[in-house]
Design an enzyme around this catalytic site. Structure first.
Site, PDB file in Angstrom:
ATOM      1  N   PRO A   2      40.937  37.271  38.162  1.00 45.30           N
ATOM      2  CA  PRO A   2      39.690  36.767  37.572  1.00 45.30           C
ATOM      3  C   PRO A   2      38.550  37.771  37.786  1.00 45.30           C
ATOM      4  O   PRO A   2      38.334  38.251  38.889  1.00 45.30           O
ATOM      5  CB  PRO A   2      39.424  35.478  38.346  1.00 45.30           C
ATOM      6  CG  PRO A   2      40.687  35.146  39.054  1.00 45.30           C
ATOM      7  CD  PRO A   2      41.408  36.437  39.261  1.00 45.30           C
ATOM      8  N   GLU A   3      37.857  38.114  36.697  1.00 48.61           N
ATOM      9  CA  GLU A   3      36.697  38.985  36.763  1.00 48.61           C
ATOM     10  C   GLU A   3      35.477  38.160  36.343  1.00 48.61           C
ATOM     11  O   GLU A   3      35.576  36.943  36.184  1.00 48.61           O
ATOM     12  CB  GLU A   3      36.911  40.206  35.861  1.00 48.61           C
ATOM     13  CG  GLU A   3      38.168  40.997  36.244  1.00 48.61           C
ATOM     14  CD  GLU A   3      38.388  42.231  35.361  1.00 48.61           C
ATOM     15  OE1 GLU A   3      37.411  42.758  34.811  1.00 48.61           O
ATOM     16  OE2 GLU A   3      39.548  42.659  35.231  1.00 48.61           O
ATOM     17  N   HIS A  94      51.332  25.644  45.718  1.00 45.80           N
ATOM     18  CA  HIS A  94      50.338  26.578  46.270  1.00 45.80           C
ATOM     19  C   HIS A  94      48.914  26.021  46.273  1.00 45.80           C
ATOM     20  O   HIS A  94      47.956  26.779  46.220  1.00 45.80           O
ATOM     21  CB  HIS A  94      50.366  27.927  45.539  1.00 45.80           C
ATOM     22  CG  HIS A  94      51.723  28.527  45.426  1.00 45.80           C
ATOM     23  ND1 HIS A  94      52.404  29.036  46.506  1.00 45.80           N
ATOM     24  CD2 HIS A  94      52.553  28.667  44.357  1.00 45.80           C
ATOM     25  CE1 HIS A  94      53.592  29.461  46.107  1.00 45.80           C
ATOM     26  NE2 HIS A  94      53.703  29.251  44.823  1.00 45.80           N
ATOM     27  N   ARG A 113      49.069  33.872  45.718  1.00 48.05           N
ATOM     28  CA  ARG A 113      49.121  35.153  46.432  1.00 48.05           C
ATOM     29  C   ARG A 113      48.174  35.186  47.634  1.00 48.05           C
ATOM     30  O   ARG A 113      48.163  36.166  48.378  1.00 48.05           O
ATOM     31  CB  ARG A 113      48.852  36.300  45.468  1.00 48.05           C
ATOM     32  CG  ARG A 113      49.940  36.353  44.375  1.00 48.05           C
ATOM     33  CD  ARG A 113      49.809  37.550  43.486  1.00 48.05           C
ATOM     34  NE  ARG A 113      49.980  38.795  44.205  1.00 48.05           N
ATOM     35  CZ  ARG A 113      49.791  39.987  43.669  1.00 48.05           C
ATOM     36  NH1 ARG A 113      49.404  40.082  42.410  1.00 48.05           N
ATOM     37  NH2 ARG A 113      49.955  41.078  44.376  1.00 48.05           N
ATOM     38  N   ARG A 157      27.248  60.894  40.786  1.00 54.92           N
ATOM     39  CA  ARG A 157      28.589  60.460  41.221  1.00 54.92           C
ATOM     40  C   ARG A 157      29.688  61.243  40.518  1.00 54.92           C
ATOM     41  O   ARG A 157      29.678  61.371  39.305  1.00 54.92           O
ATOM     42  CB  ARG A 157      28.794  58.968  40.940  1.00 54.92           C
ATOM     43  CG  ARG A 157      27.960  58.124  41.832  1.00 54.92           C
ATOM     44  CD  ARG A 157      28.199  56.649  41.668  1.00 54.92           C
ATOM     45  NE  ARG A 157      27.236  55.966  42.515  1.00 54.92           N
ATOM     46  CZ  ARG A 157      27.463  55.655  43.789  1.00 54.92           C
ATOM     47  NH1 ARG A 157      28.633  55.902  44.326  1.00 54.92           N
ATOM     48  NH2 ARG A 157      26.522  55.075  44.498  1.00 54.92           N
TER      49      ARG A 157
END
Ligand SMILES: [Zn+2]
Length: 278
Positions: A2-3, A94, A113, A157
């Protein structure tokens, strides 16, 4: 994973169905899901509290409670937060934490996970966010991201552009999928040194970040073939249907006659088109 768009979709769901509810009880069964504090402390801090606000910063959810404390949730790699109206519905495999609410519904944290986590922190700043989230960078949707701000974040950068976009201390919320989609829309190669962009390129990138994330929120996020991401109601997102490069290795570019390639950049695989990204 998920972002920002997936977490924002969950946040909107929480605002609609959990804000205003009082927590009547909490069950913690997974050892890793509550690891910054003891499950007993989490339970004690949550019981009897009313949820007043649902904030998000980057990939973190922050639920403001009526005593000024905050329940922070991070979905990690595979976490799901599900709101189940009928608590007789069987728990999914889970399920590690169950938060019972005063209308008989439940908030369930499912995480195969176990990279995700939740914790309750006593304080929150003026922005409704606890100090634990203070190291996070600009949230492109909540804080806005101008091209001037982006230029100052990237200046000097040498890391690959894709790695800079995924650096949560610079910009919060972008991960592997949206970095590739943003860079395709901005017509920039993921392996460009982050500090090498000129002014028009920086403007293109800032606009692609805002546009891609906003479109993905509109589409309720991306659910990949592993079907892991689900919104609060357990529904899949649809932005995966609009992915231009992510997961499309060897397929025809949607913008030029080129082919989408995949390459290892900054330790992650990156999908892009050599024909139209420079
Ligand atoms: Zn192309």
């Amino acid at each position: 994973v998920p972002e920002l768009p997936e977490v924002e979709t969950v946040r909107r769901g929480l605002e609609a169905s959990v804000v205003g509810r009082t927590i009547t009880g909490v069950t913690v069964t997974g050892k890793r899901s509550v690891r910054r504090q003891s499950p007993a402390l989490l339970r004690a801090r949550l019981r009897g509290r009313r949820v007043e606000r649902a904030h998000r910063k980057g990939k973190y959810l922050a639920l403001g409670l009526d005593d000024g404390s905050t329940l922070v949730v991070h979905l990690g790699m595979s976490g799901q937060l599900l709101h189940v109206a009928d608590r007789s519905v069987a728990l999914a495999p889970h399920t590690h934490v169950v938060i019972r609410l005063d209308d008989g519904s439940e908030l369930r944290f499912v995480d195969p996970r176990t990279f995700g986590e939740m914790f309750v922190t006593p304080a929150a700043g003026d922005d409704g966010l606890p100090p634990e989230l203070g190291a996070l960078g600009v949230d492109p949707l909540a804080d806005g991201l101008t091209s001037r701000r982006l230029a100052s974040l990237l200046a000097g950068r040498r890391t690959p552009l894709k790695s800079a976009l995924m650096n949560q201390e610079l910009i919060a919320g972008i991960g592997n999928i949206y970095a590739d989609e943003i860079l395709f829309r901005a017509r920039l190669r993921p392996d460009r040194p982050a500090g090498s962009l000129d002014e028009p390129e920086t403007r293109r990138l800032a606009s692609a970040i805002r546009r891609t994330l906003a479109e993905a929120v509109e589409a309720r996020g991306s659910t990949l073939r592993d079907a892991r991401y689900r919104d609060l109601a357990g529904e899949a997102g649809s932005f995966q249907l609009r992915h231009a490069v992510y997961g499309r290795e060897g397929e025809r570019c949607r913008r030029c006659p080129g082919t989408v390639t995949r390459r290892r950049i900054g330790g992650r695989s990156a999908f892009f088109c050599e024909g139209c990204q420079f």
